[in-house]
Scaffold this motif. Structure first.
Motif, PDB file in Angstrom:
ATOM      1  N   SER A   1       0.805  -1.219   0.000  1.00 48.13           N
ATOM      2  CA  SER A   1       0.000   0.000   0.000  1.00 48.13           C
ATOM      3  C   SER A   1       0.842   1.274   0.000  1.00 48.13           C
ATOM      4  O   SER A   1       0.295   2.366   0.016  1.00 48.13           O
ATOM      5  CB  SER A   1      -0.933   0.002   1.211  1.00 48.13           C
ATOM      6  N   GLY A   2       2.162   1.137  -0.009  1.00 48.66           N
ATOM      7  CA  GLY A   2       3.038   2.295  -0.040  1.00 48.66           C
ATOM      8  C   GLY A   2       4.406   1.903  -0.554  1.00 48.66           C
ATOM      9  O   GLY A   2       4.803   0.736  -0.453  1.00 48.66           O
ATOM     10  N   LEU A   3       5.126   2.868  -1.112  1.00 43.26           N
ATOM     11  CA  LEU A   3       6.482   2.643  -1.625  1.00 43.26           C
ATOM     12  C   LEU A   3       7.353   3.827  -1.229  1.00 43.26           C
ATOM     13  O   LEU A   3       6.898   4.971  -1.244  1.00 43.26           O
ATOM     14  CB  LEU A   3       6.491   2.526  -3.147  1.00 43.26           C
ATOM     15  N   ALA A   4       8.615   3.531  -0.909  1.00 50.86           N
ATOM     16  CA  ALA A   4       9.600   4.573  -0.674  1.00 50.86           C
ATOM     17  C   ALA A   4      10.941   4.076  -1.168  1.00 50.86           C
ATOM     18  O   ALA A   4      11.382   2.976  -0.805  1.00 50.86           O
ATOM     19  CB  ALA A   4       9.678   4.941   0.811  1.00 50.86           C
ATOM     20  N   ALA A   5      11.602   4.881  -2.006  1.00 47.29           N
ATOM     21  CA  ALA A   5      12.909   4.506  -2.545  1.00 47.29           C
ATOM     22  C   ALA A   5      13.974   4.706  -1.471  1.00 47.29           C
ATOM     23  O   ALA A   5      14.082   5.783  -0.876  1.00 47.29           O
ATOM     24  CB  ALA A   5      13.233   5.346  -3.776  1.00 47.29           C
ATOM     25  N   SER A   6      14.754   3.667  -1.220  1.00 46.37           N
ATOM     26  CA  SER A   6      15.826   3.755  -0.235  1.00 46.37           C
ATOM     27  C   SER A   6      16.883   4.752  -0.680  1.00 46.37           C
ATOM     28  O   SER A   6      17.183   4.885  -1.868  1.00 46.37           O
ATOM     29  CB  SER A   6      16.466   2.378  -0.037  1.00 46.37           C
ATOM     30  N   ARG A   7      17.468   5.453   0.289  1.00 50.53           N
ATOM     31  CA  ARG A   7      18.596   6.327  -0.013  1.00 50.53           C
ATOM     32  C   ARG A   7      19.927   5.658   0.323  1.00 50.53           C
ATOM     33  O   ARG A   7      20.955   6.014  -0.228  1.00 50.53           O
ATOM     34  CB  ARG A   7      18.470   7.637   0.780  1.00 50.53           C
ATOM     35  N   LYS A   8      19.876   4.684   1.205  1.00 51.48           N
ATOM     36  CA  LYS A   8      21.109   4.005   1.614  1.00 51.48           C
ATOM     37  C   LYS A   8      21.424   2.795   0.757  1.00 51.48           C
ATOM     38  O   LYS A   8      22.573   2.352   0.700  1.00 51.48           O
ATOM     39  CB  LYS A   8      21.002   3.576   3.078  1.00 51.48           C
ATOM     40  N   HIS A   9      20.394   2.260   0.103  1.00 52.55           N
ATOM     41  CA  HIS A   9      20.556   1.020  -0.646  1.00 52.55           C
ATOM     42  C   HIS A   9      19.984   1.205  -2.046  1.00 52.55           C
ATOM     43  O   HIS A   9      18.781   1.026  -2.263  1.00 52.55           O
ATOM     44  CB  HIS A   9      19.866  -0.140   0.083  1.00 52.55           C
TER      45      HIS A   9
ATOM     46  N   SER B   1       9.002  15.272  -5.181  1.00 46.39           N
ATOM     47  CA  SER B   1      10.225  15.089  -5.954  1.00 46.39           C
ATOM     48  C   SER B   1      11.414  15.274  -5.013  1.00 46.39           C
ATOM     49  O   SER B   1      11.313  15.957  -3.987  1.00 46.39           O
ATOM     50  CB  SER B   1      10.281  16.103  -7.100  1.00 46.39           C
ATOM     51  N   PRO B   2      12.572  14.667  -5.321  1.00 48.37           N
ATOM     52  CA  PRO B   2      13.717  14.767  -4.412  1.00 48.37           C
ATOM     53  C   PRO B   2      14.150  16.186  -4.095  1.00 48.37           C
ATOM     54  O   PRO B   2      14.683  16.442  -3.015  1.00 48.37           O
ATOM     55  CB  PRO B   2      14.809  13.998  -5.163  1.00 48.37           C
ATOM     56  N   ASP B   3      13.919  17.133  -5.020  1.00 50.60           N
ATOM     57  CA  ASP B   3      14.305  18.519  -4.741  1.00 50.60           C
ATOM     58  C   ASP B   3      13.186  19.310  -4.059  1.00 50.60           C
ATOM     59  O   ASP B   3      13.360  20.490  -3.745  1.00 50.60           O
ATOM     60  CB  ASP B   3      14.747  19.233  -6.015  1.00 50.60           C
TER      61      ASP B   3
ATOM     62  N   THR C   1       6.111   6.529  -5.810  1.00 50.82           N
ATOM     63  CA  THR C   1       7.282   7.171  -5.245  1.00 50.82           C
ATOM     64  C   THR C   1       8.216   7.551  -6.373  1.00 50.82           C
ATOM     65  O   THR C   1       8.177   6.960  -7.460  1.00 50.82           O
ATOM     66  CB  THR C   1       8.011   6.250  -4.242  1.00 50.82           C
ATOM     67  N   TYR C   2       9.033   8.561  -6.148  1.00 55.48           N
ATOM     68  CA  TYR C   2      10.097   8.881  -7.086  1.00 55.48           C
ATOM     69  C   TYR C   2      11.255   7.915  -6.903  1.00 55.48           C
ATOM     70  O   TYR C   2      11.495   7.415  -5.795  1.00 55.48           O
ATOM     71  CB  TYR C   2      10.621  10.300  -6.848  1.00 55.48           C
ATOM     72  N   THR C   3      11.977   7.640  -7.974  1.00 52.66           N
ATOM     73  CA  THR C   3      13.254   6.968  -7.823  1.00 52.66           C
ATOM     74  C   THR C   3      14.183   7.906  -7.054  1.00 52.66           C
ATOM     75  O   THR C   3      13.948   9.119  -6.986  1.00 52.66           O
ATOM     76  CB  THR C   3      13.868   6.627  -9.184  1.00 52.66           C
ATOM     77  N   ALA C   4      15.225   7.359  -6.460  1.00 53.72           N
ATOM     78  CA  ALA C   4      16.104   8.168  -5.619  1.00 53.72           C
ATOM     79  C   ALA C   4      16.739   9.319  -6.393  1.00 53.72           C
ATOM     80  O   ALA C   4      16.989  10.387  -5.835  1.00 53.72           O
ATOM     81  CB  ALA C   4      17.176   7.290  -4.991  1.00 53.72           C
ATOM     82  N   ASP C   5      16.981   9.122  -7.693  1.00 52.99           N
ATOM     83  CA  ASP C   5      17.597  10.179  -8.490  1.00 52.99           C
ATOM     84  C   ASP C   5      16.578  11.138  -9.091  1.00 52.99           C
ATOM     85  O   ASP C   5      16.939  12.108  -9.770  1.00 52.99           O
ATOM     86  CB  ASP C   5      18.478   9.590  -9.597  1.00 52.99           C
ATOM     87  N   GLY C   6      15.286  10.884  -8.865  1.00 55.20           N
ATOM     88  CA  GLY C   6      14.237  11.768  -9.360  1.00 55.20           C
ATOM     89  C   GLY C   6      13.936  11.641 -10.834  1.00 55.20           C
ATOM     90  O   GLY C   6      13.120  12.382 -11.365  1.00 55.20           O
ATOM     91  N   ALA C   7      14.552  10.655 -11.514  1.00 53.95           N
ATOM     92  CA  ALA C   7      14.366  10.524 -12.964  1.00 53.95           C
ATOM     93  C   ALA C   7      13.114   9.752 -13.340  1.00 53.95           C
ATOM     94  O   ALA C   7      12.668   9.817 -14.489  1.00 53.95           O
ATOM     95  CB  ALA C   7      15.580   9.842 -13.589  1.00 53.95           C
ATOM     96  N   GLY C   8      12.546   9.030 -12.406  1.00 51.92           N
ATOM     97  CA  GLY C   8      11.367   8.224 -12.712  1.00 51.92           C
ATOM     98  C   GLY C   8      10.388   8.201 -11.563  1.00 51.92           C
ATOM     99  O   GLY C   8      10.724   8.537 -10.415  1.00 51.92           O
TER     100      GLY C   8
ATOM    101  N   ARG D   1       2.609  -5.705  -9.341  1.00 55.91           N
ATOM    102  CA  ARG D   1       3.569  -5.081 -10.235  1.00 55.91           C
ATOM    103  C   ARG D   1       3.929  -3.683  -9.756  1.00 55.91           C
ATOM    104  O   ARG D   1       3.082  -2.952  -9.249  1.00 55.91           O
ATOM    105  CB  ARG D   1       2.988  -5.007 -11.650  1.00 55.91           C
ATOM    106  N   VAL D   2       5.172  -3.318  -9.960  1.00 51.99           N
ATOM    107  CA  VAL D   2       5.629  -1.946  -9.779  1.00 51.99           C
ATOM    108  C   VAL D   2       6.164  -1.497 -11.139  1.00 51.99           C
ATOM    109  O   VAL D   2       7.039  -2.139 -11.708  1.00 51.99           O
ATOM    110  CB  VAL D   2       6.718  -1.841  -8.705  1.00 51.99           C
ATOM    111  N   VAL D   3       5.606  -0.423 -11.663  1.00 50.55           N
ATOM    112  CA  VAL D   3       5.910   0.021 -13.025  1.00 50.55           C
ATOM    113  C   VAL D   3       6.573   1.394 -12.988  1.00 50.55           C
ATOM    114  O   VAL D   3       6.077   2.316 -12.334  1.00 50.55           O
ATOM    115  CB  VAL D   3       4.622   0.084 -13.870  1.00 50.55           C
ATOM    116  N   ARG D   4       7.671   1.504 -13.698  1.00 50.91           N
ATOM    117  CA  ARG D   4       8.380   2.787 -13.808  1.00 50.91           C
ATOM    118  C   ARG D   4       7.853   3.590 -14.992  1.00 50.91           C
ATOM    119  O   ARG D   4       7.639   3.059 -16.085  1.00 50.91           O
ATOM    120  CB  ARG D   4       9.882   2.559 -14.009  1.00 50.91           C
ATOM    121  N   VAL D   5       7.667   4.893 -14.751  1.00 49.19           N
ATOM    122  CA  VAL D   5       7.384   5.847 -15.822  1.00 49.19           C
ATOM    123  C   VAL D   5       8.386   6.980 -15.684  1.00 49.19           C
ATOM    124  O   VAL D   5       8.509   7.587 -14.610  1.00 49.19           O
ATOM    125  CB  VAL D   5       5.944   6.393 -15.741  1.00 49.19           C
TER     126      VAL D   5
END
Length: 344
Positions: A51-59, A214-216, A257-264, A275-279
């Motif tokens: 029910s939730g997603l968060a991109a790790s910053r350490k891994h 977004s990461p910024d 969630t955003y990817t850690a680099d904010g690109a997706g 499924r988890v789908v990237r856009v």
């Protein structure tokens, strides 16, 4: 009501939703791309209601998730390269979670977990947020968490979205209503003593099932069952005009969630082997205009079986009428699901 009983009761309606999706959505071939932060399937049989997603910053390439209700105080670290769980974290010091709906990483390196859902339609006089440090090592472990009691200034609400601003560390919640949902701001700093009152920011949002900054910190994305919108962040909860994003239809769409680099953006859903789908994040075509996908970007839904929106995906069109039918069936399913869960 146990999860097994609840799942059995909603199977006929869920099957109808899936059948409708299979007929109305274009078939998209699996992506050849592999590696971190790409489409993946959550393989862990314990995770049936992500029910939730968060991109790790350490891994790098790892995503934190959790089940909805009836699971306990558990968080799961899933490697996007394989879809396999690489760590299970048991939170201590939080009592018994009631309806965990969201997870976010703050600028302090802590995970914030939102036990903020309300299966009774907004009747509980308080909900909880849990905070714990993101583990430095990926292994099964027990981690002490801090529990915060939360109330809304304007009375109880059902919410499924918790967002921590990546610069200020302030926590925001979005109430979930088909119309008339609101964005709420927590105090500057949460306190483990007493009650943390969340106040409406004045921004109205509808049918929100998750959200992410977004990461910024310049943009807020809010997810719903049938799409996603991006807003320029004006500070103090102010939102710019919404821009509709390309987002995959994934059945019961519950997370973003955003990817850690904010690109997706990574979109997830409930269900076994969900499924988890990237856009890829869309570039803007003029100020305040609709988003435009970067040249060569992967279309929404490509990869782990996610369906695209009308006119997207493999180039086959999905009729507007078809999408309306899917929407009606999905909402009927969710209404029945909430009724069953509220009766437990």
């Amino acid at each position: 009501m146990s999860r097994r009983t609840r799942t059995a009761r909603r199977r006929p309606v869920a099957a109808a939703v899936l059948a409708a999706g299979a007929v109305l959505l274009p078939v998209v071939p699996a992506s050849a791309a592999s590696g971190a932060d790409q489409d993946f399937v959550i393989e862990d049989p314990r995770i049936t209601e992500s029910s939730g997603l968060a991109a790790s910053r350490k891994h790098p390439g790892v995503y934190w998730t959790h089940n909805d209700s009836d699971d306990g105080a558990y968080l799961y670290a899933v490697d996007s390269r394989t879809g396999k769980t690489v760590a299970t974290v048991t939170m201590t010091g939080v009592g018994e979670p009631r309806d965990v709906e969201a997870i976010s990483l703050g600028p302090d390196g802590n995970l914030y977990v939102g036990d903020v859902g309300d299966n009774l339609g907004g009747t509980w006089d308080h909900v909880w947020i849990y905070r714990l440090p993101e583990p430095a090592q990926l292994r099964d472990q027990t981690v002490a968490a801090t529990q915060f009691t939360v109330q809304y200034e304007d009375g109880p609400r059902d919410a499924e979205a918790l967002m921590v601003h990546p610069k200020t560390g302030r926590v925001y919640l979005a109430s979930k209503k088909q119309s008339g949902g609101r964005l709420y701001a927590g105090p500057e700093k949460l306190s483990a003593q007493g009650v943390n009152v969340f106040r409406p920011t004045g921004a109205d949002v509808d049918w929100v099932t998750d959200g992410a900054f977004s990461p910024d910190g310049s943009e807020l994305v809010l997810r719903s069952y049938l799409g996603a919108k991006a807003y320029d962040w004006k500070g103090d909860g102010g939102l710019g005009e919404p821009r509709r994003l390309s987002a995959p239809l994934l059945g019961q769409s519950e997370s973003v969630t955003y990817t850690a680099d904010g690109a997706g953006l990574m979109y997830g859903a409930e269900g076994t082997r969900s499924r988890v789908v990237r856009v890829d994040v869309e570039k803007r075509d003029g100020e305040g205009g609709e988003g435009k996908a970067p040249e060569g970007a992967k279309p929404p839904g490509a990869g782990a079986g996610g369906g695209g929106e009308a006119g997207e995906g493999d180039g086959k069109s999905t009729s507007t009428a078809g999408l309306v039918v899917v929407g009606v069936v999905v909402l009927a399913w969710l209404g029945l699901r909430k009724g069953r869960r509220g009766a437990k």
